[in-house]
Design a protein around this motif. Structure first.
Motif, PDB file in Angstrom:
ATOM      1  N   GLY A 125       9.686  10.723  -2.435  1.00 54.39           N
ATOM      2  CA  GLY A 125       9.644  10.340  -3.838  1.00 54.39           C
ATOM      3  C   GLY A 125       9.914   8.877  -4.098  1.00 54.39           C
ATOM      4  N   THR A 126      10.238   8.099  -3.069  1.00 51.99           N
ATOM      5  CA  THR A 126      10.438   6.662  -3.250  1.00 51.99           C
ATOM      6  C   THR A 126       9.102   5.941  -3.160  1.00 51.99           C
ATOM      7  N   ALA A 127       9.055   4.737  -3.728  1.00 48.75           N
ATOM      8  CA  ALA A 127       7.799   3.985  -3.784  1.00 48.75           C
ATOM      9  C   ALA A 127       8.078   2.502  -3.626  1.00 48.75           C
ATOM     10  N   LEU A 128       7.020   1.779  -3.255  1.00 49.15           N
ATOM     11  CA  LEU A 128       7.075   0.317  -3.130  1.00 49.15           C
ATOM     12  C   LEU A 128       5.707  -0.244  -3.458  1.00 49.15           C
ATOM     13  N   PHE A 129       5.667  -1.156  -4.437  1.00 43.48           N
ATOM     14  CA  PHE A 129       4.435  -1.876  -4.762  1.00 43.48           C
ATOM     15  C   PHE A 129       4.694  -3.357  -4.561  1.00 43.48           C
ATOM     16  N   ARG A 130       3.745  -4.053  -3.905  1.00 43.26           N
ATOM     17  CA  ARG A 130       3.891  -5.483  -3.648  1.00 43.26           C
ATOM     18  C   ARG A 130       2.576  -6.214  -3.904  1.00 43.26           C
ATOM     19  N   GLU A 131       2.691  -7.360  -4.577  1.00 44.58           N
ATOM     20  CA  GLU A 131       1.570  -8.294  -4.707  1.00 44.58           C
ATOM     21  C   GLU A 131       2.058  -9.636  -4.183  1.00 44.58           C
ATOM     22  N   VAL A 132       1.433 -10.135  -3.127  1.00 46.23           N
ATOM     23  CA  VAL A 132       1.906 -11.328  -2.427  1.00 46.23           C
ATOM     24  C   VAL A 132       0.856 -12.423  -2.536  1.00 46.23           C
ATOM     25  N   LEU A 133       1.327 -13.640  -2.844  1.00 42.13           N
ATOM     26  CA  LEU A 133       0.461 -14.810  -2.943  1.00 42.13           C
ATOM     27  C   LEU A 133       1.059 -15.887  -2.049  1.00 42.13           C
ATOM     28  N   GLY A 134       0.426 -16.139  -0.917  1.00 42.93           N
ATOM     29  CA  GLY A 134       1.033 -17.013   0.086  1.00 42.93           C
ATOM     30  C   GLY A 134       2.194 -16.305   0.745  1.00 42.93           C
ATOM     31  N   PHE A 135       3.371 -16.956   0.774  1.00 42.60           N
ATOM     32  CA  PHE A 135       4.565 -16.355   1.350  1.00 42.60           C
ATOM     33  C   PHE A 135       5.544 -15.888   0.278  1.00 42.60           C
ATOM     34  N   GLY A 136       5.075 -15.738  -0.977  1.00 46.44           N
ATOM     35  CA  GLY A 136       5.975 -15.317  -2.051  1.00 46.44           C
ATOM     36  C   GLY A 136       5.383 -14.189  -2.860  1.00 46.44           C
ATOM     37  N   TYR A 137       6.250 -13.464  -3.533  1.00 45.65           N
ATOM     38  CA  TYR A 137       5.791 -12.381  -4.394  1.00 45.65           C
ATOM     39  C   TYR A 137       5.224 -12.928  -5.694  1.00 45.65           C
ATOM     40  N   ALA A 138       4.044 -12.424  -6.090  1.00 47.08           N
ATOM     41  CA  ALA A 138       3.532 -12.652  -7.430  1.00 47.08           C
ATOM     42  C   ALA A 138       4.067 -11.571  -8.367  1.00 47.08           C
ATOM     43  N   SER A 139       4.211 -10.340  -7.857  1.00 46.49           N
ATOM     44  CA  SER A 139       4.834  -9.237  -8.582  1.00 46.49           C
ATOM     45  C   SER A 139       5.200  -8.167  -7.572  1.00 46.49           C
ATOM     46  N   TYR A 140       6.161  -7.347  -7.948  1.00 47.84           N
ATOM     47  CA  TYR A 140       6.479  -6.201  -7.091  1.00 47.84           C
ATOM     48  C   TYR A 140       7.269  -5.172  -7.880  1.00 47.84           C
ATOM     49  N   LEU A 141       7.443  -4.011  -7.280  1.00 47.90           N
ATOM     50  CA  LEU A 141       8.265  -2.946  -7.819  1.00 47.90           C
ATOM     51  C   LEU A 141       9.054  -2.379  -6.647  1.00 47.90           C
ATOM     52  N   ILE A 142      10.376  -2.601  -6.643  1.00 44.54           N
ATOM     53  CA  ILE A 142      11.216  -2.114  -5.555  1.00 44.54           C
ATOM     54  C   ILE A 142      12.234  -1.123  -6.121  1.00 44.54           C
ATOM     55  N   ASN A 143      12.949  -0.446  -5.203  1.00 47.28           N
ATOM     56  CA  ASN A 143      13.890   0.612  -5.596  1.00 47.28           C
ATOM     57  C   ASN A 143      13.198   1.565  -6.565  1.00 47.28           C
ATOM     58  N   ALA A 144      11.956   1.901  -6.243  1.00 52.10           N
ATOM     59  CA  ALA A 144      11.098   2.634  -7.176  1.00 52.10           C
ATOM     60  C   ALA A 144      10.976   4.106  -6.782  1.00 52.10           C
ATOM     61  N   GLU A 145      10.570   4.908  -7.769  1.00 50.86           N
ATOM     62  CA  GLU A 145      10.248   6.317  -7.570  1.00 50.86           C
ATOM     63  C   GLU A 145       8.868   6.576  -8.165  1.00 50.86           C
ATOM     64  N   TRP A 146       8.208   7.646  -7.683  1.00 51.33           N
ATOM     65  CA  TRP A 146       6.873   7.956  -8.176  1.00 51.33           C
ATOM     66  C   TRP A 146       6.752   9.445  -8.478  1.00 51.33           C
ATOM     67  N   TRP A 147       5.854   9.766  -9.429  1.00 44.07           N
ATOM     68  CA  TRP A 147       5.556  11.150  -9.773  1.00 44.07           C
ATOM     69  C   TRP A 147       4.060  11.301  -9.996  1.00 44.07           C
ATOM     70  N   LEU A 148       3.581  12.494  -9.727  1.00 43.86           N
ATOM     71  CA  LEU A 148       2.219  12.882 -10.087  1.00 43.86           C
ATOM     72  C   LEU A 148       2.297  13.932 -11.176  1.00 43.86           C
ATOM     73  N   GLY A 149       1.528  13.719 -12.247  1.00 45.59           N
ATOM     74  CA  GLY A 149       1.454  14.684 -13.315  1.00 45.59           C
ATOM     75  C   GLY A 149       0.131  15.422 -13.297  1.00 45.59           C
ATOM     76  N   ALA A 150      -0.192  16.015 -14.423  1.00 43.22           N
ATOM     77  CA  ALA A 150      -1.455  16.737 -14.538  1.00 43.22           C
ATOM     78  C   ALA A 150      -2.622  15.780 -14.345  1.00 43.22           C
ATOM     79  N   ASP A 151      -3.708  16.298 -13.798  1.00 38.81           N
ATOM     80  CA  ASP A 151      -4.912  15.509 -13.541  1.00 38.81           C
ATOM     81  C   ASP A 151      -4.629  14.310 -12.645  1.00 38.81           C
ATOM     82  N   ASN A 152      -3.594  14.447 -11.772  1.00 36.08           N
ATOM     83  CA  ASN A 152      -3.231  13.390 -10.818  1.00 36.08           C
ATOM     84  C   ASN A 152      -2.869  12.081 -11.502  1.00 36.08           C
ATOM     85  N   ALA A 153      -2.321  12.158 -12.724  1.00 38.17           N
ATOM     86  CA  ALA A 153      -1.792  10.960 -13.374  1.00 38.17           C
ATOM     87  C   ALA A 153      -0.560  10.498 -12.603  1.00 38.17           C
ATOM     88  N   LEU A 154      -0.483   9.189 -12.330  1.00 42.12           N
ATOM     89  CA  LEU A 154       0.560   8.616 -11.470  1.00 42.12           C
ATOM     90  C   LEU A 154       1.482   7.723 -12.290  1.00 42.12           C
TER      91      LEU A 154
END
Length: 441
Positions: A86-115
């Motif tokens: 149930g844990t998750a990690l999203f990363r967007e990297v530009l060069g050697f630095g993060y442009a955006s990310y999501l850490i210490n994250a959790e994920w769920w799937l709902g109806a119709d595979n909504a995330l």
């Protein structure tokens, strides 16, 4: 006729009883659990746990259109982990630095595979990202700013793949040293070390670069500690482990100086633990030192950060005479510049707002008729340099009780004249603890 009325009454009662059970959950909301329950849904199992971004969409209001970019490029990539626990990690990297990310994250799937993903962004704020999982296994994820990433399933990286060069950014304090396989605390070894890694934007590189300042102090139990300081070290990624047997099997990094042979090698074993190795020769044979570092919230100790919060307007410098142990000990790796031999007092200077030129000069003060300082007549410049924003620097001397023999000069690089602060216990320049030195009105 009576039967029909009875049927209508029963249908009405049934409808009322159903509506009293609560509203029907929204099938498009992956966090909706229905029945008024506050517990989140159980993460649904997936055949795949790792995806890489292949397309990016963003709306350009200047042209009123959605712009589509292929991914990854040489400098820009993004990936997504949806782990079975149930844990998750999203990363967007530009060069050697993060442009955006999501850490210490959790994920769920709902109806119709909504995330839905929830976690912490770059600023530590709690945010959510929504998307969906398609039947072909691909994933779409939308950021809070409306940008969309499209991911394709990929082979999950080996151990260490959850970390990347961007995770090196931050302040690292030595927590242990290794000598012939045994670990010792810095206190036992009478040493201290800090590694401060900053993310800089580079137009030439088309992305972020990492620059490191390294501070190391030895023989702290003596009157003559030895300091090793390297500033503005560059970084280079190496596709090989730092040492075999560490959890990170994929990569390490070289920190190096352009104008010398100085170099250090580092890696991360988790997001808050860094290993550093330095290679040298001992008795004409190669040898290596290894140290373990732990991530810190900031280079500046908490007590110092709280003191800086009261900064007035037109502040030039933060000046702390003989700061307490909770400030001095965490900064013990910062070199001490002796302004005079055997100095009994310690001055901590911290740069404020702009890079500032500083000098310490011997000489004497000329007094105005009203007893105020007129001009400082300089004999010798003992020290000159610059101090950056939030950079701490140490100086030692013995502060005289009356007539100042030393003066601190400060100015911004664009100013022509210097602001002066004679070092003395005599009013109006006496400072018993911490203060801000500000521009004269």
């Amino acid at each position: 006729m009576g039967k029909r009325c009875l049927t209508l009454v029963l249908a009405l009662l049934l409808a009322l009883s159903l509506s009293a059970c609560g509203s029907r959950p929204d099938p498009t909301d992956p966090t909706s659990s229905g029945g008024g329950s506050s517990s989140p849904p159980i993460p649904a199992p997936l055949d795949t746990t790792y995806w890489t971004a292949v397309r990016h969409e963003s709306y350009n209001p200047s042209f009123g259109r959605t712009e589509v970019s292929a991914m990854p490029t040489e400098k820009w990539w993004a990936d997504l982990y949806l782990n079975e626990d149930g844990t998750a990690l999203f990363r967007e990297v530009l060069g050697f630095g993060y442009a955006s990310y999501l850490i210490n994250a959790e994920w769920w799937l709902g109806a119709d595979n909504a995330l839905r993903l929830t976690g912490e962004d770059l600023d530590g704020s709690f945010i959510s990202m929504d998307g969906r999982k398609e039947k072909d296994g691909s994933v779409m994820l939308e950021t809070p700013y409306g940008n969309r990433f499209y991911f394709e399933p990929a082979e999950r990286p080996a151990s260490g793949g959850e970390l990347c060069m961007a995770d090196l950014e931050g302040t690292w304090r030595m927590s242990a040293g290794e000598v012939e396989g045994d670990e010792f605390s810095p206190e036992e070894m009478h040493m201290a070390s800090l590694l401060d890694i900053e993310r800089w934007w580079s137009d030439d590189e088309g992305g972020y670069t990492l620059h490191a300042d390294y501070h190391n102090a030895r023989l702290l139990d003596t009157d003559a500690p030895e300091y090793e300081t390297e500033k503005n070290l560059l970084t280079e990624k190496l596709d090989e482990p730092l040492m075999y047997g560490l959890p990170n099997e994929l990569w390490s990094a070289r920190l190096y100086a352009e104008d010398s042979e100085t170099e250090y090698y580092v890696t991360l074993t988790d997001r808050n633990t860094l290993y550093l190795r330095q290679y040298y020769e001992l008795d004409n044979a190669p040898a290596a030192r290894t140290a373990i570092y732990t991530r810190e919230e900031s280079l500046l100790p908490e007590t110092l950060t709280l003191a800086l919060a009261d900064e007035p307007d037109k502040s030039l410098m933060f000046y702390w005479r003989d700061p307490p142990a909770e400030v001095a000990q965490p900064l013990a790796a910062i070199p001490m510049t002796a302004l005079e031999k055997g100095g009994q007092n310690k001055l901590l200077l911290v740069g404020r707002w702009y890079e500032t030129d500083i000098q310490f000069c011997t000489g004497r003060a000329e007094q105005n008729e009203d007893g105020t300082l007129g001009e400082w007549i300089t004999d010798t410049v003992l020290y000159e340099g610059t101090i950056r924003i939030n950079e701490p620097q140490w100086f030692s001397l013995t502060i005289p009780e009356e007539t100042a023999k030393l003066c601190l000069f400060m100015k911004r690089p664009w100013d022509e004249s210097w602001f002066t602060w004679p070092i003395t216990d005599q009013d109006p320049f006496f400072v018993s603890g911490d203060t801000f030195l500000t521009e004269a009105e």
